[in-house]
Design a protein around this motif. Structure first.
Motif, mmCIF file in Angstrom:
data_model
loop_
_atom_site.group_PDB
_atom_site.id
_atom_site.type_symbol
_atom_site.label_atom_id
_atom_site.label_comp_id
_atom_site.label_asym_id
_atom_site.label_seq_id
_atom_site.Cartn_x
_atom_site.Cartn_y
_atom_site.Cartn_z
ATOM 1 N N PHE A 1 10.873 -9.758 5.644
ATOM 2 C CA PHE A 1 11.299 -9.835 7.042
ATOM 3 C C PHE A 1 10.703 -11.070 7.711
ATOM 4 N N ALA A 2 9.438 -11.327 7.462
ATOM 5 C CA ALA A 2 8.765 -12.453 8.113
ATOM 6 C C ALA A 2 9.407 -13.787 7.728
ATOM 7 N N ARG A 3 9.933 -13.860 6.516
ATOM 8 C CA ARG A 3 10.604 -15.099 6.086
ATOM 9 C C ARG A 3 11.812 -15.395 6.963
ATOM 10 N N ALA A 4 12.394 -14.331 7.542
ATOM 11 C CA ALA A 4 13.601 -14.514 8.354
ATOM 12 C C ALA A 4 13.275 -14.892 9.795
ATOM 13 N N LEU A 5 12.022 -14.774 10.169
ATOM 14 C CA LEU A 5 11.650 -15.201 11.520
ATOM 15 C C LEU A 5 11.709 -16.728 11.578
ATOM 16 N N PRO A 6 12.137 -17.279 12.721
ATOM 17 C CA PRO A 6 12.279 -18.731 12.778
ATOM 18 C C PRO A 6 10.930 -19.440 12.673
ATOM 19 N N GLN A 7 10.925 -20.504 11.886
ATOM 20 C CA GLN A 7 9.792 -21.442 11.857
ATOM 21 C C GLN A 7 8.476 -20.900 11.297
ATOM 22 N N ILE A 8 8.538 -19.818 10.564
ATOM 23 C CA ILE A 8 7.290 -19.321 9.990
ATOM 24 C C ILE A 8 6.958 -20.110 8.725
ATOM 25 N N GLN A 9 5.773 -20.691 8.699
ATOM 26 C CA GLN A 9 5.348 -21.460 7.534
ATOM 27 C C GLN A 9 4.158 -20.823 6.830
ATOM 28 N N ARG A 10 3.372 -20.031 7.562
ATOM 29 C CA ARG A 10 2.184 -19.431 6.959
ATOM 30 C C ARG A 10 2.184 -17.923 7.209
ATOM 31 N N PHE A 11 1.692 -17.198 6.254
ATOM 32 C CA PHE A 11 1.729 -15.737 6.287
ATOM 33 C C PHE A 11 0.330 -15.174 6.057
ATOM 34 N N VAL A 12 0.047 -14.061 6.717
ATOM 35 C CA VAL A 12 -1.235 -13.388 6.518
ATOM 36 C C VAL A 12 -0.948 -11.921 6.221
ATOM 37 N N THR A 13 -1.614 -11.355 5.215
ATOM 38 C CA THR A 13 -1.566 -9.895 5.074
ATOM 39 C C THR A 13 -2.856 -9.327 5.647
ATOM 40 N N PHE A 14 -2.721 -8.254 6.403
ATOM 41 C CA PHE A 14 -3.809 -7.777 7.253
ATOM 42 C C PHE A 14 -3.742 -6.253 7.325
ATOM 43 N N ASP A 15 -4.860 -5.568 7.114
ATOM 44 C CA ASP A 15 -4.844 -4.102 7.137
ATOM 45 C C ASP A 15 -4.723 -3.565 8.558
ATOM 46 N N ALA A 16 -4.136 -2.383 8.663
ATOM 47 C CA ALA A 16 -3.891 -1.785 9.981
ATOM 48 C C ALA A 16 -5.079 -0.959 10.461
ATOM 49 N N ASP A 17 -6.067 -0.740 9.583
ATOM 50 C CA ASP A 17 -7.119 0.213 9.946
ATOM 51 C C ASP A 17 -8.301 -0.447 10.648
ATOM 52 N N GLY A 18 -8.134 -1.710 11.059
ATOM 53 C CA GLY A 18 -9.176 -2.359 11.844
ATOM 54 C C GLY A 18 -10.354 -2.850 11.031
ATOM 55 N N GLN A 19 -10.199 -2.955 9.724
ATOM 56 C CA GLN A 19 -11.317 -3.387 8.883
ATOM 57 C C GLN A 19 -11.464 -4.896 8.839
ATOM 58 N N HIS A 20 -10.401 -5.619 9.178
ATOM 59 C CA HIS A 20 -10.453 -7.079 9.076
ATOM 60 C C HIS A 20 -10.686 -7.723 10.435
ATOM 61 N N LEU A 21 -11.171 -8.962 10.386
ATOM 62 C CA LEU A 21 -11.385 -9.725 11.609
ATOM 63 C C LEU A 21 -10.334 -10.825 11.722
#
Ligand SMILES: Nc1nc2c(ncn2[C@@H]2O[C@H](COP(=O)(O)OP(=O)(O)OP(=O)(O)O)[C@@H](O)[C@H]2O)c(=O)[nH]1
Ligand SMILES: [Mg+2]
Lengths: 144, 226
Positions: free
Chosen positions: B72-92
Protein backbone atom coordinates in the motif's frame (compact mmCIF):
# COMPACT_ATOMS: atom_id res chain seq x y z
CA UNK A 1 -12.93 -64.53 7.59
CA UNK A 2 -15.15 -64.33 4.52
CA UNK A 3 -17.24 -61.62 6.17
CA UNK A 4 -14.19 -59.54 6.92
CA UNK A 5 -12.90 -59.92 3.38
CA UNK A 6 -16.23 -58.90 1.98
CA UNK A 7 -16.48 -55.81 4.21
CA UNK A 8 -12.94 -54.70 3.52
CA UNK A 9 -13.23 -55.06 -0.22
CA UNK A 10 -16.58 -53.29 -0.19
CA UNK A 11 -14.94 -50.44 1.71
CA UNK A 12 -12.05 -50.20 -0.78
CA UNK A 13 -14.36 -50.25 -3.77
CA UNK A 14 -16.53 -47.58 -2.19
CA UNK A 15 -13.47 -45.40 -1.49
CA UNK A 16 -12.30 -45.90 -5.05
CA UNK A 17 -15.57 -44.75 -6.59
CA UNK A 18 -16.00 -41.83 -4.25
CA UNK A 19 -12.49 -40.65 -5.12
CA UNK A 20 -12.80 -41.17 -8.88
CA UNK A 21 -16.29 -39.72 -9.21
CA UNK A 22 -15.73 -36.68 -7.06
CA UNK A 23 -16.25 -33.39 -8.87
CA UNK A 24 -12.74 -32.18 -8.19
CA UNK A 25 -11.07 -35.41 -9.36
CA UNK A 26 -10.27 -34.02 -12.81
CA UNK A 27 -7.91 -31.54 -11.14
CA UNK A 28 -5.73 -34.37 -9.81
CA UNK A 29 -2.81 -35.48 -11.94
CA UNK A 30 -3.13 -38.73 -13.90
CA UNK A 31 -0.10 -40.24 -12.22
CA UNK A 32 -1.69 -39.77 -8.82
CA UNK A 33 -4.86 -41.47 -10.05
CA UNK A 34 -2.88 -44.41 -11.41
CA UNK A 35 -0.98 -44.66 -8.15
CA UNK A 36 -4.22 -44.64 -6.21
CA UNK A 37 -5.72 -47.37 -8.41
CA UNK A 38 -2.64 -49.55 -7.96
CA UNK A 39 -2.80 -48.93 -4.23
CA UNK A 40 -6.43 -50.08 -4.06
CA UNK A 41 -5.64 -53.12 -6.22
CA UNK A 42 -2.79 -54.15 -3.93
CA UNK A 43 -5.06 -53.76 -0.90
CA UNK A 44 -7.70 -55.99 -2.48
CA UNK A 45 -5.11 -58.65 -3.34
CA UNK A 46 -3.69 -58.44 0.19
CA UNK A 47 -7.12 -59.03 1.68
CA UNK A 48 -7.96 -61.92 -0.63
CA UNK A 49 -4.57 -63.64 -0.43
CA UNK A 50 -2.75 -62.94 2.82
CA UNK A 51 -0.27 -65.72 2.06
CA UNK A 52 0.85 -63.89 -1.03
CA UNK A 53 1.72 -60.89 1.11
CA UNK A 54 3.76 -63.07 3.43
CA UNK A 55 5.63 -64.52 0.47
CA UNK A 56 6.45 -61.05 -0.81
CA UNK A 57 7.50 -60.06 2.71
CA UNK A 58 9.88 -63.03 2.89
CA UNK A 59 11.28 -62.08 -0.50
CA UNK A 60 12.32 -58.65 0.75
CA UNK A 61 13.51 -60.00 4.09
CA UNK A 62 10.57 -59.21 6.32
CA UNK A 63 9.23 -62.00 8.50
CA UNK A 64 5.49 -61.54 8.37
CA UNK A 65 3.13 -60.10 5.78
CA UNK A 66 1.43 -57.94 8.40
CA UNK A 67 4.76 -56.34 9.24
CA UNK A 68 5.38 -55.50 5.61
CA UNK A 69 1.91 -53.95 5.36
CA UNK A 70 2.56 -51.95 8.51
CA UNK A 71 5.88 -50.60 7.17
CA UNK A 72 4.34 -49.67 3.85
CA UNK A 73 1.47 -47.92 5.59
CA UNK A 74 3.90 -46.00 7.75
CA UNK A 75 5.76 -44.79 4.66
CA UNK A 76 2.52 -43.93 2.87
CA UNK A 77 1.30 -42.00 5.87
CA UNK A 78 4.54 -40.06 6.05
CA UNK A 79 4.17 -39.04 2.41
CA UNK A 80 0.58 -38.11 3.00
CA UNK A 81 1.42 -35.86 5.93
CA UNK A 82 4.18 -34.02 4.05
CA UNK A 83 2.06 -33.66 0.93
CA UNK A 84 -0.85 -32.38 2.95
CA UNK A 85 1.38 -29.89 4.80
CA UNK A 86 2.80 -28.48 1.58
CA UNK A 87 -0.63 -28.22 0.01
CA UNK A 88 -1.91 -26.44 3.10
CA UNK A 89 0.94 -23.93 2.84
CA UNK A 90 0.17 -23.33 -0.82
CA UNK A 91 -3.48 -22.69 -0.30
CA UNK A 92 -2.78 -20.50 2.72
CA UNK A 93 -0.45 -18.43 0.60
CA UNK A 94 -3.09 -18.09 -2.09
CA UNK A 95 -5.65 -17.05 0.48
CA UNK A 96 -3.27 -14.45 1.88
CA UNK A 97 -2.53 -13.01 -1.56
CA UNK A 98 -6.24 -12.68 -2.20
CA UNK A 99 -6.97 -11.08 1.16
CA UNK A 100 -4.02 -8.71 0.72
CA UNK A 101 -5.28 -7.64 -2.69
CA UNK A 102 -8.71 -6.93 -1.22
CA UNK A 103 -7.23 -4.96 1.67
CA UNK A 104 -4.98 -2.87 -0.58
CA UNK A 105 -7.65 -2.14 -3.20
CA UNK A 106 -10.15 -1.20 -0.55
CA UNK A 107 -7.67 1.14 1.13
CA UNK A 108 -6.65 2.72 -2.17
CA UNK A 109 -10.29 3.46 -2.83
CA UNK A 110 -10.87 4.83 0.65
CA UNK A 111 -8.02 7.30 0.26
CA UNK A 112 -8.83 7.97 -3.40
CA UNK A 113 -5.44 6.91 -4.58
CA UNK A 114 -4.87 6.01 -8.19
CA UNK A 115 -4.52 2.28 -8.77
CA UNK A 116 -2.16 2.96 -11.64
CA UNK A 117 0.41 4.63 -9.39
CA UNK A 118 0.78 1.39 -7.57
CA UNK A 119 3.72 -0.77 -8.51
CA UNK A 120 2.56 -4.30 -9.00
CA UNK A 121 3.72 -6.86 -6.48
CA UNK A 122 6.95 -8.47 -7.54
CA UNK A 123 6.18 -11.50 -9.68
CA UNK A 124 8.62 -13.59 -11.60
CA UNK A 125 9.04 -12.29 -15.15
CA UNK A 126 8.27 -15.66 -16.69
CA UNK A 127 4.79 -15.79 -15.18
CA UNK A 128 4.29 -12.21 -16.28
CA UNK A 129 5.27 -13.07 -19.83
CA UNK A 130 2.93 -16.02 -20.10
CA UNK A 131 0.18 -13.86 -18.66
CA UNK A 132 0.79 -11.27 -21.33
CA UNK A 133 0.85 -13.96 -23.98
CA UNK A 134 -2.48 -15.26 -22.71
CA UNK A 135 -3.98 -11.81 -22.80
CA UNK A 136 -2.75 -11.29 -26.35
CA UNK A 137 -4.23 -14.66 -27.26
CA UNK A 138 -7.56 -13.69 -25.78
CA UNK A 139 -7.50 -10.42 -27.68
CA UNK A 140 -6.84 -12.38 -30.88
CA UNK A 141 -9.74 -14.70 -30.17
CA UNK A 142 -12.00 -11.74 -29.71
CA UNK A 143 -10.87 -10.17 -32.96
CA UNK A 144 -11.35 -13.36 -34.94
CA UNK B 1 9.99 13.97 5.73
CA UNK B 2 7.17 13.71 3.23
CA UNK B 3 8.90 10.97 1.29
CA UNK B 4 8.77 8.56 4.23
CA UNK B 5 6.03 6.04 5.05
CA UNK B 6 5.87 4.13 8.32
CA UNK B 7 4.34 0.68 8.08
CA UNK B 8 2.81 -0.46 11.37
CA UNK B 9 1.34 -3.94 11.83
CA UNK B 10 -1.52 -3.73 14.30
CA UNK B 11 -3.14 -6.58 16.15
CA UNK B 12 -5.33 -5.70 19.11
CA UNK B 13 -3.47 -2.54 20.10
CA UNK B 14 -6.43 -0.17 20.49
CA UNK B 15 -5.16 1.28 23.76
CA UNK B 16 -1.72 2.36 22.49
CA UNK B 17 -1.95 2.79 18.74
CA UNK B 18 -3.15 6.41 18.85
CA UNK B 19 -0.07 7.50 20.80
CA UNK B 20 2.24 5.65 18.46
CA UNK B 21 0.60 7.27 15.42
CA UNK B 22 0.82 10.71 17.05
CA UNK B 23 4.53 10.16 17.69
CA UNK B 24 5.16 9.21 14.09
CA UNK B 25 3.15 12.19 12.85
CA UNK B 26 5.85 14.45 14.27
CA UNK B 27 8.12 13.30 11.42
CA UNK B 28 5.83 12.26 8.55
CA UNK B 29 2.12 12.37 7.70
CA UNK B 30 2.25 8.89 6.19
CA UNK B 31 1.48 6.21 8.78
CA UNK B 32 0.20 3.01 7.17
CA UNK B 33 -1.49 0.86 9.80
CA UNK B 34 -2.36 -2.66 8.77
CA UNK B 35 -5.15 -3.81 11.03
CA UNK B 36 -4.90 -7.58 10.99
CA UNK B 37 -8.36 -8.69 12.02
CA UNK B 38 -8.11 -7.14 15.49
CA UNK B 39 -10.99 -7.96 17.78
CA UNK B 40 -10.80 -4.66 19.67
CA UNK B 41 -11.30 -1.09 18.53
CA UNK B 42 -7.95 -0.83 16.75
CA UNK B 43 -9.52 0.10 13.39
CA UNK B 44 -11.46 3.07 14.78
CA UNK B 45 -8.45 4.17 16.82
CA UNK B 46 -6.33 4.20 13.67
CA UNK B 47 -8.86 6.23 11.70
CA UNK B 48 -9.36 8.70 14.54
CA UNK B 49 -5.62 9.18 14.96
CA UNK B 50 -5.29 9.92 11.26
CA UNK B 51 -3.32 6.87 10.13
CA UNK B 52 -4.06 5.14 6.84
CA UNK B 53 -6.19 2.14 7.68
CA UNK B 54 -5.50 -0.97 5.62
CA UNK B 55 -7.82 -3.67 6.84
CA UNK B 56 -7.09 -7.36 6.52
CA UNK B 57 -10.39 -9.25 6.30
CA UNK B 58 -8.85 -12.06 8.41
CA UNK B 59 -5.90 -12.40 10.77
CA UNK B 60 -2.86 -13.32 8.69
CA UNK B 61 0.06 -12.58 10.99
CA UNK B 62 2.66 -9.88 11.37
CA UNK B 63 4.74 -10.82 8.31
CA UNK B 64 1.70 -10.82 6.05
CA UNK B 65 0.65 -7.46 7.50
CA UNK B 66 4.07 -5.93 6.76
CA UNK B 67 3.93 -7.10 3.16
CA UNK B 68 0.45 -5.62 2.77
CA UNK B 69 1.52 -2.33 4.33
CA UNK B 70 4.57 -2.08 2.09
CA UNK B 71 2.45 -2.71 -1.01
CA UNK B 72 0.00 0.00 0.00
CA UNK B 73 2.76 2.44 0.92
CA UNK B 74 4.34 1.99 -2.52
CA UNK B 75 1.13 3.43 -3.98
CA UNK B 76 1.32 6.60 -1.92
CA UNK B 77 2.72 9.48 -3.97
CA UNK B 78 6.41 10.27 -3.68
CA UNK B 79 7.35 7.73 -1.05
CA UNK B 80 11.03 6.88 -1.31
CA UNK B 81 11.84 5.52 2.15
CA UNK B 82 9.96 3.04 4.30
CA UNK B 83 10.07 2.18 7.99
CA UNK B 84 8.61 -0.86 9.72
CA UNK B 85 7.56 0.02 13.24
CA UNK B 86 5.79 -1.95 16.00
CA UNK B 87 2.40 -0.81 17.26
CA UNK B 88 3.02 -1.69 20.90
CA UNK B 89 5.09 1.39 21.69
CA UNK B 90 8.39 -0.45 22.04
CA UNK B 91 10.24 1.60 19.43
CA UNK B 92 11.40 5.20 19.46
CA UNK B 93 10.64 7.49 16.54
CA UNK B 94 14.00 9.17 17.16
CA UNK B 95 15.73 5.86 16.39
CA UNK B 96 13.81 5.59 13.14
CA UNK B 97 14.86 9.11 12.19
CA UNK B 98 18.54 8.27 12.68
CA UNK B 99 18.08 5.21 10.49
CA UNK B 100 16.36 7.29 7.80
CA UNK B 101 19.22 9.79 7.85
CA UNK B 102 21.64 6.95 7.22
CA UNK B 103 19.54 5.78 4.29
CA UNK B 104 19.49 9.25 2.82
CA UNK B 105 23.26 9.18 2.46
CA UNK B 106 22.56 6.64 -0.26
CA UNK B 107 25.14 3.94 0.42
CA UNK B 108 22.67 1.57 2.02
CA UNK B 109 19.48 -0.23 0.96
CA UNK B 110 18.28 -1.25 4.39
CA UNK B 111 19.09 -0.26 7.96
CA UNK B 112 18.21 -2.65 10.78
CA UNK B 113 17.67 -1.80 14.41
CA UNK B 114 19.56 -3.84 16.98
CA UNK B 115 18.74 -3.95 20.65
CA UNK B 116 22.05 -5.57 21.47
CA UNK B 117 24.08 -2.74 20.05
CA UNK B 118 21.71 -0.47 21.93
CA UNK B 119 19.71 -0.56 25.06
CA UNK B 120 17.05 -3.01 26.11
CA UNK B 121 14.95 -1.61 28.87
CA UNK B 122 13.00 -3.95 31.09
CA UNK B 123 13.49 -7.29 29.33
CA UNK B 124 13.84 -10.34 31.57
CA UNK B 125 17.17 -12.18 31.67
CA UNK B 126 15.65 -15.26 30.08
CA UNK B 127 14.31 -13.19 27.20
CA UNK B 128 17.77 -11.77 26.50
CA UNK B 129 19.36 -15.22 26.50
CA UNK B 130 16.70 -16.49 24.13
CA UNK B 131 17.04 -13.54 21.77
CA UNK B 132 20.82 -14.01 21.64
CA UNK B 133 20.40 -17.70 20.85
CA UNK B 134 18.03 -16.69 18.06
CA UNK B 135 20.74 -14.42 16.66
CA UNK B 136 23.28 -17.26 16.60
CA UNK B 137 20.75 -19.45 14.85
CA UNK B 138 19.95 -16.79 12.28
CA UNK B 139 23.61 -16.07 11.57
CA UNK B 140 24.18 -19.73 10.83
CA UNK B 141 21.08 -20.26 8.66
CA UNK B 142 21.16 -17.00 6.70
CA UNK B 143 24.89 -16.43 6.28
CA UNK B 144 24.47 -12.81 7.35
CA UNK B 145 26.05 -11.68 10.60
CA UNK B 146 23.81 -9.57 12.75
CA UNK B 147 23.55 -8.86 16.45
CA UNK B 148 19.73 -8.92 16.55
CA UNK B 149 17.59 -11.13 14.38
CA UNK B 150 14.10 -10.23 15.50
CA UNK B 151 13.85 -6.49 15.66
CA UNK B 152 10.73 -4.92 14.19
CA UNK B 153 12.40 -1.58 13.49
CA UNK B 154 13.82 -1.33 9.98
CA UNK B 155 14.26 1.40 7.39
CA UNK B 156 14.72 0.73 3.69
CA UNK B 157 14.60 2.36 0.30
CA UNK B 158 12.22 1.92 -2.60
CA UNK B 159 14.37 -0.71 -4.28
CA UNK B 160 13.94 -2.97 -1.26
CA UNK B 161 10.23 -2.16 -0.96
CA UNK B 162 9.69 -3.25 -4.53
CA UNK B 163 11.79 -6.40 -4.54
CA UNK B 164 11.40 -7.87 -1.07
CA UNK B 165 8.45 -10.23 -0.96
CA UNK B 166 7.68 -11.52 2.52
CA UNK B 167 5.84 -14.84 2.37
CA UNK B 168 6.23 -16.02 5.97
CA UNK B 169 3.00 -14.85 7.55
CA UNK B 170 3.87 -14.94 11.24
CA UNK B 171 6.84 -13.98 13.40
CA UNK B 172 9.13 -16.07 11.18
CA UNK B 173 9.17 -13.18 8.72
CA UNK B 174 12.06 -11.57 10.64
CA UNK B 175 14.31 -14.48 9.70
CA UNK B 176 12.93 -14.45 6.18
CA UNK B 177 13.80 -10.78 5.74
CA UNK B 178 17.39 -11.53 6.71
CA UNK B 179 17.47 -14.36 4.18
CA UNK B 180 16.12 -11.97 1.55
CA UNK B 181 18.83 -9.46 2.37
CA UNK B 182 21.37 -12.16 1.61
CA UNK B 183 19.59 -13.44 -1.49
CA UNK B 184 19.07 -9.98 -3.02
CA UNK B 185 22.45 -8.64 -1.90
CA UNK B 186 20.95 -5.55 -0.27
CA UNK B 187 23.51 -3.22 1.27
CA UNK B 188 22.65 -3.38 4.97
CA UNK B 189 23.79 -2.02 8.27
CA UNK B 190 22.74 -2.47 11.87
CA UNK B 191 22.39 0.45 14.25
CA UNK B 192 21.74 0.47 17.98
CA UNK B 193 18.15 1.17 18.98
CA UNK B 194 16.31 1.26 22.27
CA UNK B 195 13.51 -1.20 22.90
CA UNK B 196 11.17 -0.49 25.77
CA UNK B 197 9.74 -3.53 27.45
CA UNK B 198 6.84 -2.04 29.36
CA UNK B 199 4.38 -4.14 31.32
CA UNK B 200 1.96 -3.65 28.49
CA UNK B 201 4.28 -4.88 25.74
CA UNK B 202 5.62 -7.77 27.80
CA UNK B 203 2.15 -9.05 28.56
CA UNK B 204 1.28 -8.84 24.88
CA UNK B 205 4.63 -9.84 23.41
CA UNK B 206 5.89 -13.17 22.22
CA UNK B 207 5.82 -16.14 24.52
CA UNK B 208 9.28 -17.59 24.56
CA UNK B 209 8.13 -21.02 23.38
CA UNK B 210 7.30 -19.40 20.07
CA UNK B 211 11.04 -19.46 19.39
CA UNK B 212 10.73 -23.18 18.65
CA UNK B 213 8.13 -22.38 16.02
CA UNK B 214 10.38 -19.87 14.38
CA UNK B 215 13.34 -22.22 14.36
CA UNK B 216 11.38 -25.09 12.82
CA UNK B 217 9.83 -22.85 10.17
CA UNK B 218 13.20 -21.42 9.25
CA UNK B 219 14.67 -24.87 8.76
CA UNK B 220 11.63 -26.02 6.79
CA UNK B 221 11.99 -22.99 4.52
CA UNK B 222 15.59 -23.96 3.84
CA UNK B 223 14.49 -27.46 2.88
CA UNK B 224 11.45 -26.60 0.77
CA UNK B 225 12.73 -23.48 -1.00
CA UNK B 226 15.51 -24.89 -3.15
N1 LIG C 1 -0.63 -7.74 11.78
C1 LIG C 1 -0.31 -8.41 12.86
N2 LIG C 1 0.47 -7.84 13.72
C2 LIG C 1 0.79 -8.51 14.83
C3 LIG C 1 0.32 -9.81 15.11
N3 LIG C 1 0.85 -10.18 16.31
C4 LIG C 1 1.58 -9.13 16.72
N4 LIG C 1 1.53 -8.11 15.84
C5 LIG C 1 2.15 -6.76 15.88
O1 LIG C 1 3.53 -6.90 15.75
C6 LIG C 1 4.21 -5.99 16.59
C7 LIG C 1 5.14 -6.69 17.53
O2 LIG C 1 4.45 -7.71 18.19
P1 LIG C 1 5.02 -8.38 19.48
O3 LIG C 1 4.09 -9.50 19.81
O4 LIG C 1 5.28 -7.34 20.53
O5 LIG C 1 6.39 -8.99 18.98
P2 LIG C 1 7.87 -8.57 19.35
O6 LIG C 1 7.95 -7.11 19.62
O7 LIG C 1 8.73 -9.13 18.28
O8 LIG C 1 8.11 -9.45 20.64
P3 LIG C 1 8.51 -8.96 22.12
O9 LIG C 1 10.00 -8.81 22.06
O10 LIG C 1 8.06 -10.08 23.01
O11 LIG C 1 7.77 -7.69 22.38
C8 LIG C 1 3.13 -5.16 17.27
O12 LIG C 1 2.97 -3.99 16.49
C9 LIG C 1 1.90 -6.05 17.18
O13 LIG C 1 0.71 -5.31 17.11
C10 LIG C 1 -0.54 -10.42 14.16
O14 LIG C 1 -1.02 -11.54 14.28
N5 LIG C 1 -0.83 -9.66 13.05
MG1 LIG D 1 6.67 -6.25 21.17
Amino acid sequence: MIVVQFLLIAAFVFLFFVAIRSRTAHGVSASKKLFFMAFIAVLVVAVLAPNLVTEVANLVGVGRGTDLVLYLLAVAFGFYVVNDYLRGQDSRQQLHRLARRIAVLEALERYRLDHRDETRPATDPQAEQSQQAQQAQRADDRDA
Amino acid sequence: MNDVAFVVPVYNEASVIADVIADIHTVTPHVVCVNDGSRDGSAQAIVQAGGYLVDHPINMGQGAALQTGIEFARALPQIQRFVTFDADGQHLVADAVRMLDLLEEGDLDIVLGSRFLGETVGASGAKKVLLKAAVKFSNVTSGIRLTDAHNGLRAFNRHVAETMEITAPDMTHASEIIELIAANSYRYREVPVTIHYTDYSTSKGQASVNAINIAVDTLLRRVTRQ
